[in-house]
Motif scaffolding. Sequence first.
Motif, PDB file in Angstrom:
ATOM      1  N   THR A  82      -9.897 -23.885  35.026  1.00 16.39           N
ATOM      2  CA  THR A  82     -10.120 -25.122  34.266  1.00 16.39           C
ATOM      3  C   THR A  82     -10.500 -24.820  32.824  1.00 16.39           C
ATOM      4  N   GLY A  83     -11.259 -23.764  32.603  1.00 14.10           N
ATOM      5  CA  GLY A  83     -11.610 -23.390  31.238  1.00 14.10           C
ATOM      6  C   GLY A  83     -10.398 -22.955  30.445  1.00 14.10           C
ATOM      7  N   PHE A  84      -9.552 -22.130  31.050  1.00 16.87           N
ATOM      8  CA  PHE A  84      -8.358 -21.641  30.361  1.00 16.87           C
ATOM      9  C   PHE A  84      -7.375 -22.774  30.079  1.00 16.87           C
ATOM     10  N   ALA A  85      -7.326 -23.772  30.987  1.00 12.78           N
ATOM     11  CA  ALA A  85      -6.352 -24.856  30.842  1.00 12.78           C
ATOM     12  C   ALA A  85      -6.864 -26.020  30.013  1.00 12.78           C
ATOM     13  N   ALA A  86      -8.038 -25.883  29.406  1.00 17.78           N
ATOM     14  CA  ALA A  86      -8.653 -27.008  28.695  1.00 17.78           C
ATOM     15  C   ALA A  86      -7.756 -27.571  27.589  1.00 17.78           C
ATOM     16  N   GLU A  87      -6.960 -26.728  26.951  1.00 19.69           N
ATOM     17  CA  GLU A  87      -6.094 -27.180  25.860  1.00 19.69           C
ATOM     18  C   GLU A  87      -4.638 -27.321  26.290  1.00 19.69           C
ATOM     19  N   ALA A  88      -4.376 -27.189  27.589  1.00 15.35           N
ATOM     20  CA  ALA A  88      -3.006 -27.290  28.093  1.00 15.35           C
ATOM     21  C   ALA A  88      -2.649 -28.747  28.376  1.00 15.35           C
ATOM     22  N   ASP A  89      -1.395 -28.980  28.747  1.00 10.95           N
ATOM     23  CA  ASP A  89      -0.948 -30.307  29.136  1.00 10.95           C
ATOM     24  C   ASP A  89      -0.988 -30.496  30.645  1.00 10.95           C
ATOM     25  N   LEU A  90      -0.918 -29.387  31.377  1.00  9.83           N
ATOM     26  CA  LEU A  90      -0.808 -29.473  32.823  1.00  9.83           C
ATOM     27  C   LEU A  90      -1.330 -28.184  33.453  1.00  9.83           C
ATOM     28  N   LEU A  91      -2.044 -28.332  34.559  1.00  8.65           N
ATOM     29  CA  LEU A  91      -2.526 -27.198  35.348  1.00  8.65           C
ATOM     30  C   LEU A  91      -1.887 -27.290  36.723  1.00  8.65           C
TER      31      LEU A  91
END
Length: 282
Positions: A82-91
């Motif tokens: 969740t930390g790594f995906a904070a700036e992503a569009d989709l996890l």
Amino acid sequence: MERIVLGYDGSPASVSALSWVADRAAREVAKVGVVNVVSQFVSDRRAALDQLSDAEAFLRERAPGVGVDLHRLEGGVTDALTGFAAEADLLVTGINPGHPIRAAMAGAMPLRVSAHSHVPVVMVPAEWTAIGDPITVGIADDDSSDVALAFAAREAGEVEGSVRLVHAWLMPTPAFSGATALAVTPEDVMAGHRATLEAAVDWIAERFPTVSFESELVRDSRPAALLRFAPRSSMLVIGTNHRGLLAGSLLGSVAEGVLWQAECPVAVVPRDRALLSRLTED
């Protein structure tokens, strides 16, 4: 360009998630960050490198031109993803359906990820295969499903598919005033819930006029209503208020109710105004 984070550990469920991401990246330009969360043991680190290399090769073969970054992270899986995906569009992550007890003993990782993520999380079941059925989205009594509805409409629009809106209702527990029960009829209750569903239909028709849709009013619990349509859905989409895993368990989390039984991908979409604006913009 869509930014996707994929949690990958080489398991059958994560292979299905990898295949889902590859199909998505093959139809639209995307940048995929493949993440493997490892422990302190050297053997795990070596295995992680091999798994990441295999995932990269698969993505480049199935989706030529896709941007791929490989990341080996340490720490708890939930916080790392969740930390790594904070700036992503989709996890995106995999899940093994049919094993809620085993998953609970292991920490219910997919549920924890969806409860803590601030971006939409798609959980793909092991042995998933693509089908062309509608995307089914659950409609809540409040506006917590607005972002989920916009997400479902966007997804359907990308593949020229359709959206199925499902709203569930049950008779409320009778209230008492002194010795007199303040009862309501099923017809009255159903009419109120039908109005909720019709409002959602009007909402999607106004904002996504090119997307076809259908609606279903079901007298059942929300998880049971969604599971009724899961075999005929390419995805189930659920909104969340981010109450957290414990609160969700105590209050009857819809995601918890469907996740271990659905044979199609399940998307949990957070209630976020900025995300709603992005999804509904032209």
